[in-house]
Design a protein around this motif. Structure first.
Motif, PDB file in Angstrom:
ATOM      1  N   ASN A  54      -5.060   6.773   1.187  1.00  0.00           N
ATOM      2  CA  ASN A  54      -5.416   6.208  -0.107  1.00  0.00           C
ATOM      3  C   ASN A  54      -4.530   5.017  -0.490  1.00  0.00           C
ATOM      4  OD1 ASN A  54      -7.285   8.256  -0.251  1.00  0.00           O
ATOM      5  ND2 ASN A  54      -6.631   9.007  -2.240  1.00  0.00           N
ATOM      6  N   PHE A  55      -3.509   4.729   0.271  1.00  0.00           N
ATOM      7  CA  PHE A  55      -2.585   3.625  -0.016  1.00  0.00           C
ATOM      8  C   PHE A  55      -2.153   3.616  -1.480  1.00  0.00           C
ATOM      9  CE2 PHE A  55      -4.760   1.829   3.791  1.00  0.00           C
ATOM     10  CZ  PHE A  55      -3.651   1.884   4.635  1.00  0.00           C
ATOM     11  N   GLY A  56      -1.736   4.774  -1.941  1.00  0.00           N
ATOM     12  CA  GLY A  56      -1.185   4.898  -3.285  1.00  0.00           C
ATOM     13  C   GLY A  56      -2.196   5.139  -4.392  1.00  0.00           C
ATOM     14  N   LEU A  57      -3.476   5.089  -4.101  1.00  0.00           N
ATOM     15  CA  LEU A  57      -4.471   5.330  -5.153  1.00  0.00           C
ATOM     16  C   LEU A  57      -4.479   6.803  -5.536  1.00  0.00           C
ATOM     17  CD1 LEU A  57      -7.668   3.336  -4.060  1.00  0.00           C
ATOM     18  CD2 LEU A  57      -5.798   2.597  -5.550  1.00  0.00           C
ATOM     19  N   SER A  58      -4.637   7.055  -6.811  1.00  0.00           N
ATOM     20  CA  SER A  58      -4.857   8.421  -7.268  1.00  0.00           C
ATOM     21  C   SER A  58      -6.245   8.854  -6.806  1.00  0.00           C
ATOM     22  CB  SER A  58      -4.784   8.482  -8.798  1.00  0.00           C
ATOM     23  OG  SER A  58      -5.867   7.743  -9.356  1.00  0.00           O
ATOM     24  N   SER A  59      -6.515  10.115  -6.915  1.00  0.00           N
ATOM     25  CA  SER A  59      -7.834  10.629  -6.554  1.00  0.00           C
ATOM     26  C   SER A  59      -8.925   9.994  -7.415  1.00  0.00           C
ATOM     27  CB  SER A  59      -7.839  12.152  -6.707  1.00  0.00           C
ATOM     28  OG  SER A  59      -9.089  12.680  -6.369  1.00  0.00           O
ATOM     29  N   ALA A  60      -8.646   9.814  -8.712  1.00  0.00           N
ATOM     30  CA  ALA A  60      -9.627   9.214  -9.621  1.00  0.00           C
ATOM     31  C   ALA A  60      -9.938   7.773  -9.215  1.00  0.00           C
ATOM     32  CB  ALA A  60      -9.112   9.259 -11.058  1.00  0.00           C
ATOM     33  N   ARG A  61      -8.900   7.011  -8.866  1.00  0.00           N
ATOM     34  CA  ARG A  61      -9.129   5.628  -8.432  1.00  0.00           C
ATOM     35  C   ARG A  61      -9.861   5.591  -7.095  1.00  0.00           C
ATOM     36  NH1 ARG A  61      -3.281   3.291 -10.329  1.00  0.00           N
ATOM     37  NH2 ARG A  61      -4.005   2.298 -12.267  1.00  0.00           N
ATOM     38  N   ALA A  62      -9.497   6.476  -6.186  1.00  0.00           N
ATOM     39  CA  ALA A  62     -10.175   6.511  -4.883  1.00  0.00           C
ATOM     40  C   ALA A  62     -11.656   6.860  -5.062  1.00  0.00           C
ATOM     41  CB  ALA A  62      -9.488   7.509  -3.955  1.00  0.00           C
ATOM     42  N   LYS A  63     -11.978   7.714  -6.025  1.00  0.00           N
ATOM     43  CA  LYS A  63     -13.382   8.033  -6.313  1.00  0.00           C
ATOM     44  C   LYS A  63     -14.137   6.792  -6.776  1.00  0.00           C
ATOM     45  CE  LYS A  63     -12.883  12.933  -7.409  1.00  0.00           C
ATOM     46  NZ  LYS A  63     -12.985  13.970  -8.455  1.00  0.00           N
ATOM     47  N   LYS A  64     -13.492   5.941  -7.586  1.00  0.00           N
ATOM     48  CA  LYS A  64     -14.123   4.696  -8.015  1.00  0.00           C
ATOM     49  C   LYS A  64     -14.433   3.810  -6.816  1.00  0.00           C
ATOM     50  CE  LYS A  64     -12.037   4.285 -12.625  1.00  0.00           C
ATOM     51  NZ  LYS A  64     -11.222   3.401 -13.478  1.00  0.00           N
TER      52      LYS A  64
END
Length: 149
Positions: A54-64
């Protein structure tokens, strides 16, 4: 004088026993240590192929990001917040079309994928070098990219 000869004999016998015992112990430890090292290498290699990045993305950001990939880049896997192989394959299709990615569409976010991602992220405030290293600048711009989805 007899006690002195007896003491020397006991010390000599103890020294020989210690040397013999130590060399036998060292041999058995060496054989035991070799097998697990080979096994651990195989396990690490298999795990890295299947890992998400995810390169630092939260799960919520990765979902976007996954939602954007599903809309525009033929991502048809789950929107689970984990950028795995199929997420990166879709991203590589985008990067190959617009950002100079020339590698295989294999879902491995390696150096060439990161370089192309950094070119994309220049529009999201990334000012670092196109070096293929997903450092703090790349991660911050990736978060801004995700927030804009």
């Amino acid at each position: 004088m007899r006690p002195s000869i007896l003491s020397r004999s006991l010390i000599s016998a103890a020294t020989v026993a210690a040397i013999a015992g130590g060399s036998l112990l060292g041999t058995s430890v060496g054989f035991a240590a070799a097998a697990p090292a080979t096994q651990a290498t195989a396990s690490t290699q298999s795990a890295s192929i299947l890992a998400t990045q995810n390169f630092g993305l939260s799960s919520a950001r990765a979902k976007k990001v996954q939602g954007w990939l599903a809309t525009y880049w033929n991502y048809n896997d789950g929107i689970d917040g984990e950028l795995g192989t199929n997420s990166w394959k879709a991203f590589q299709r985008c990067l190959a079309t617009y950002y100079g990615y020339t590698g295989a569409i294999d879902g491995d976010p390696g150096v060439n994928t990161i370089k192309a991602l950094q070119r994309l992220l220049q529009s999201y405030g990334y000012t670092g070098g196109i070096d293929g290293d997903a450092g703090s600048g790349t991660r911050a711009a990736f978060a801004r990219f995700a927030d804009s989805r």
